[in-house]
Design a protein around this motif. Structure first.
Motif, mmCIF file in Angstrom:
data_model
loop_
_atom_site.group_PDB
_atom_site.id
_atom_site.type_symbol
_atom_site.label_atom_id
_atom_site.label_comp_id
_atom_site.label_asym_id
_atom_site.label_seq_id
_atom_site.Cartn_x
_atom_site.Cartn_y
_atom_site.Cartn_z
ATOM 1 N N PRO A 96 -61.524 38.369 22.674
ATOM 2 C CA PRO A 96 -62.927 38.283 23.121
ATOM 3 C C PRO A 96 -63.437 36.846 22.999
ATOM 4 N N SER A 97 -64.352 36.462 23.882
ATOM 5 C CA SER A 97 -64.746 35.054 23.959
ATOM 6 C C SER A 97 -65.563 34.610 22.758
ATOM 7 N N GLN A 98 -66.170 35.589 22.064
ATOM 8 C CA GLN A 98 -66.975 35.143 20.923
ATOM 9 C C GLN A 98 -66.135 34.952 19.670
ATOM 10 N N CYS A 99 -64.842 35.239 19.778
ATOM 11 C CA CYS A 99 -63.981 35.123 18.607
ATOM 12 C C CYS A 99 -63.788 33.654 18.253
ATOM 13 N N LYS A 100 -63.880 33.328 16.933
ATOM 14 C CA LYS A 100 -63.667 31.940 16.539
ATOM 15 C C LYS A 100 -62.189 31.588 16.635
ATOM 16 N N GLU A 101 -61.916 30.261 16.733
ATOM 17 C CA GLU A 101 -60.536 29.837 17.015
ATOM 18 C C GLU A 101 -59.577 30.258 15.912
ATOM 19 N N GLU A 102 -59.942 30.015 14.664
ATOM 20 C CA GLU A 102 -59.024 30.346 13.559
ATOM 21 C C GLU A 102 -58.707 31.825 13.541
ATOM 22 N N GLU A 103 -59.792 32.618 13.736
ATOM 23 C CA GLU A 103 -59.608 34.067 13.737
ATOM 24 C C GLU A 103 -58.667 34.491 14.849
ATOM 25 N N ALA A 104 -58.924 33.896 16.059
ATOM 26 C CA ALA A 104 -58.100 34.265 17.219
ATOM 27 C C ALA A 104 -56.640 33.928 16.961
ATOM 28 N N LYS A 105 -56.426 32.713 16.382
ATOM 29 C CA LYS A 105 -55.030 32.310 16.149
ATOM 30 C C LYS A 105 -54.354 33.245 15.162
ATOM 31 N N THR A 106 -55.059 33.589 14.056
ATOM 32 C CA THR A 106 -54.426 34.490 13.091
ATOM 33 C C THR A 106 -54.122 35.823 13.741
#
Lengths: 336, 402
Positions: free
Chosen positions: B167-177
């Motif tokens: 989802p686009s509101q996901c922060k980068e670190e969260e998305a990567k993990t």
């Protein structure tokens, strides 16, 4: 005494031939192809006929039978030796019958009669002495030799009847007869040849270089790819070591897989075999016709360093010849 | 069944959502396609790998590369476009250091994990779109080094889907993990646990006193045999090998190290050794939608001769290798390996040394072949034991799940 010299010379030659046979087993000795083997055997038999001491046909046949037994014992896998000995014995019987003046028909009737009655009659039939028998036999053997020289050409002459243009032909390993066959057809037709290399000796490579030198489009494939490319092959043409009495073949390792793949794709399988490869032996058991050589061609001793403690658990097999099982389903044409 | 006569039926209509374009690597003989590829690679700043040697006319639609000319020689070091772990991976693929369907997929996924770790979203870009675009040149590069396998293709599809679903509101670190966890879960589920499940089913099929024939080096089949040996099944193994790859030696080493007694033969001795064999276990590179098994070249030969001797043939394959493609022969889509591998030096003489100079001589080094389903008795997958013809059913179920 000149006679004694002749005899020692003869025994020397026989011993030398036997030694060559023993060494030539794995294709590494001086006698390489079956054709050469057949020719050398016939030369030797002619020499025996000329130089050995014999008075009647029976004696000569006894001598040749003994020598023949020793030769086949030296190298059981070379069936051409036995075949040529049988041919020469037949020649002697024929010449004897001709010298006696009996015609072909009565000879055949007599043989059937002989089969039905007791065997003692056959013993005395070859004891008569004929002056010109030796010369006749030697002449007949010379005719046999000319026939031997011409077999490859005779087979190659039939090539155009079997190959049309733009065909894809598959062959396995190296056979001089098949090479001559294909080269003869290539003079007039354009076709493509796929050669299976036949690991580990890879004789297919030699065949491919030989064929490509005369301008035939050749492709070398690994043995594993035989089934994969078989769907595009129009004919399979192979040579063999022996043709057995039931029509089966004793041929180089891997021929059975090629035959099965050809049958699956309904591709005709053609064998090119000169007449000295026809043998009256039957394949009695599964294992009698296999010949094994040292497995270090398959897995060299140096590779064992990774398998050190457990090498004794590992059996490596390298089989030289195979027996192809029964024919009419598998072989379509035999070109002799 | 009545459909047994038809190996495939080609449908004239396509669902409008699924537009399949013919892949480039089977259209090498079409100059327009080659030009299009060259332009695409130029845009992505990836060098184009040139074909090597005379190609057999039957295979003029496929690439044929030389191992002595890896793609990395044409790259500038350090490469600004391609991530170093991808460069290393490409080199490992093209030199054959990483070989085997599972090994290649796992290596690919690990390399992608590294790429994701090192990735930073550029300003004004969304991670879900930009990361996918970043991966495209890497995939082209790997494709140039060595054509992608079916398992790698499926893995890439999965990753792209996962990335697009962030989802686009996901922060980068969260998305990567999240992505790293997805990849780990994929490897764990589809490869490791699948191997365990397949071993469980396969061990039921191995009885004491069996003589099992295996071909080449399949990581899954080796795993099954080692597991069966741990569970004290008494059997012996015959390893069949073929030139030029000689992968069977690796399988032999692994099995003998565990203490399994083995026999090693070349593929030409197959008809001699088969009367002794009770079962044949084969690995697969991919299972096609019409039931054909795509595997290392030589597998179809083994299946054919085994069928003649009435020996059961069992193919072991994880479901992530199932492919929607359909193929009936080994020509339309295959991989041509370096033709120089076929050369051999015996007694100091190399017969085919100057094969390039002879215009009418060609060497063919195929990598894969397809086995018709009538030669295969059973396919053991992580979903159970199915006949070869049930592959489209599994694919349909998988698509429904997704």
């Amino acid at each position: 005494m000149p006679g004694a010299d002749k005899e020692t010379d003869l025994t020397e030659r026989i011993e030398a031939f036997l030694a060559d046979l023993k060494r030539g087993g794995s294709g590494t000795g001086p006698l390489r192809g079956s054709g050469e083997m057949a020719r050398e055997t016939t030369y030797l038999l002619r020499r025996i006929t000329a130089q050995a001491r014999w008075s009647s046909a029976g004696d000569l046949m006894e001598i040749i039978r003994n020598e023949g037994r020793r030769m086949t014992a030296a190298q059981p896998s070379e069936t051409t030796v036995g075949n040529m000995v049988r041919r020469v014995l037949k020649i002697i019987r024929e010449e004897y019958a001709r010298s006696r003046g009996s015609s072909e028909e009565t000879e055949q009737q007599e043989s059937l009669h002989k089969l039905l009655t007791a065997g003692e009659l056959s013993e005395e039939n070859f004891r008569q002495h004929f002056v010109h028998l030796k010369a006749n036999v030697i002449e007949a053997i010379n005719e046999l030799l000319t026939e031997l020289d011409g077999t490859t050409d005779n087979i190659a002459m039939q090539a155009l009847e079997h190959i049309h243009s733009n065909e894809v032909i598959m062959t396995v390993g190296r056979s001089r007869t098949v090479e001559a066959f294909l080269k003869d057809a290539a003079r007039k037709r354009k076709f493509h040849v796929i050669v299976a290399e036949c690991a580990p000796f890879c004789q297919g490579h030699e065949m491919a270089t030989g064929l490509s030198k005369v301008g035939i489009e050749t492709t070398v494939i690994a043995d594993a790819a035989i089934f994969a490319v078989m769907s595009r092959v129009n004919k399979v043409i192979i040579g063999t070591q022996t043709v057995l009495a039931n029509g089966g073949l004793r041929a180089v390792n891997g021929t059975h897989s090629v035959a099965l793949a050809a049958r699956h794709h309904s591709t005709p399988l053609i064998i090119c075999a000169p007449m000295f490869k026809l043998s009256p032996q039957f394949p009695n058991e599964e294992d009698t016709f296999h010949k094994f050589v040292s497995p270090h061609e398959v897995l060299p001793f140096t590779a064992g360093s990774t398998l050190i403690e457990n090498l004794f658990q590992c059996f490596i097999l390298l089989r030289l010849f195979t027996k192809v099982s029964v024919t009419p389903e598998v072989i379509n044409a035999l070109s002799v | 069944s009545g459909l047994g006569m038809f190996s495939t039926i080609i449908c004239g209509f396509l669902s409008p959502l699924v537009v399949k374009r013919l892949p480039e690597h089977v259209q090498v003989d079409d100059p327009a396609v080659v030009k299009r590829l060259a332009k695409k690679l130029e845009r992505q700043q990836i060098p184009l790998r040139s074909d090597y040697g005379y190609k057999v006319s039957l295979f003029s639609h496929l690439h044929q590369y030389s191992r002595k000319a890896p793609l990395t020689q044409l790259l500038s070091i350090p490469s600004t476009v391609i991530h170093p772990s991808i460069v290393r991976l490409g080199l490992q693929y093209s030199q054959g250091i990483v070989a085997g369907s599972n090994a290649r997929s796992v290596a690919l996924l690990h390399a992608f994990k590294q790429v994701i770790r090192d990735y930073t979203t550029p300003p004004n870009e969304e991670l879900s779109r930009d990361l996918v675009n970043k991966l495209k040149p890497y995939i082209s590069f790997l494709n140039q080094c060595r054509p992608l396998s079916a398992s790698m293709g499926n893995a890439i599809k999965y990753i792209k889907k996962e990335i697009s679903n962030i989802p686009s509101q996901c922060k980068e670190e969260e998305a990567k993990t999240k992505l790293l966890k997805c990849i780990d879960r994929y490897i764990e589920e589809k490869i490791v646990l699948a191997a365990k499940a397949i071993s469980k089913y396969a061990i039921e099929k191995i009885s004491d006193g069996d003589v099992i024939l295996v071909y080449g080096c399949s990581s899954l089949v080796n795993h099954i045999l080692c597991e069966a040996f741990e569970k004290s099944r008494k059997f012996r193994v015959i390893v069949v090998d073929s030139r030029p790859r000689l992968e069977g030696r690796e399988a032999l080493r692994r099995l003998v190290q565990r203490g399994i007694s083995c026999t090693y033969v070349l593929i030409s001795a197959l008809s001699y050794i088969l009367p002794e064999v009770s079962k044949v276990f084969l690995g697969a590179h991919a299972l096609l939608a019409n039931g054909y098994v795509m595997s290392r070249v030589g597998t179809s030969q083994i299946a054919l001769v085994a069928r003649t001797f009435n020996v059961p043939v069992l193919v072991c394959c994880e479901t992530y290798k199932f492919c929607e493609r359909v193929q009936t022969d080994s020509f339309v889509s295959n991989e041509l390996d370096d033709p120089d591998d076929l050369m051999v030096t015996r007694k100091g003489k190399t017969q085919l040394e100057n094969w390039q100079d002879v215009s009418s001589l060609g060497l063919l080094n195929l990598v894969y072949d397809v086995t018709p389903p009538d030669f295969v008795d059973l396919v053991i997958t992580d979903l159970g034991m199915i006949p070869c013809t049930s592959v489209p059913v599994v694919l349909r179920v998988k698509n429904l799940d997704q």
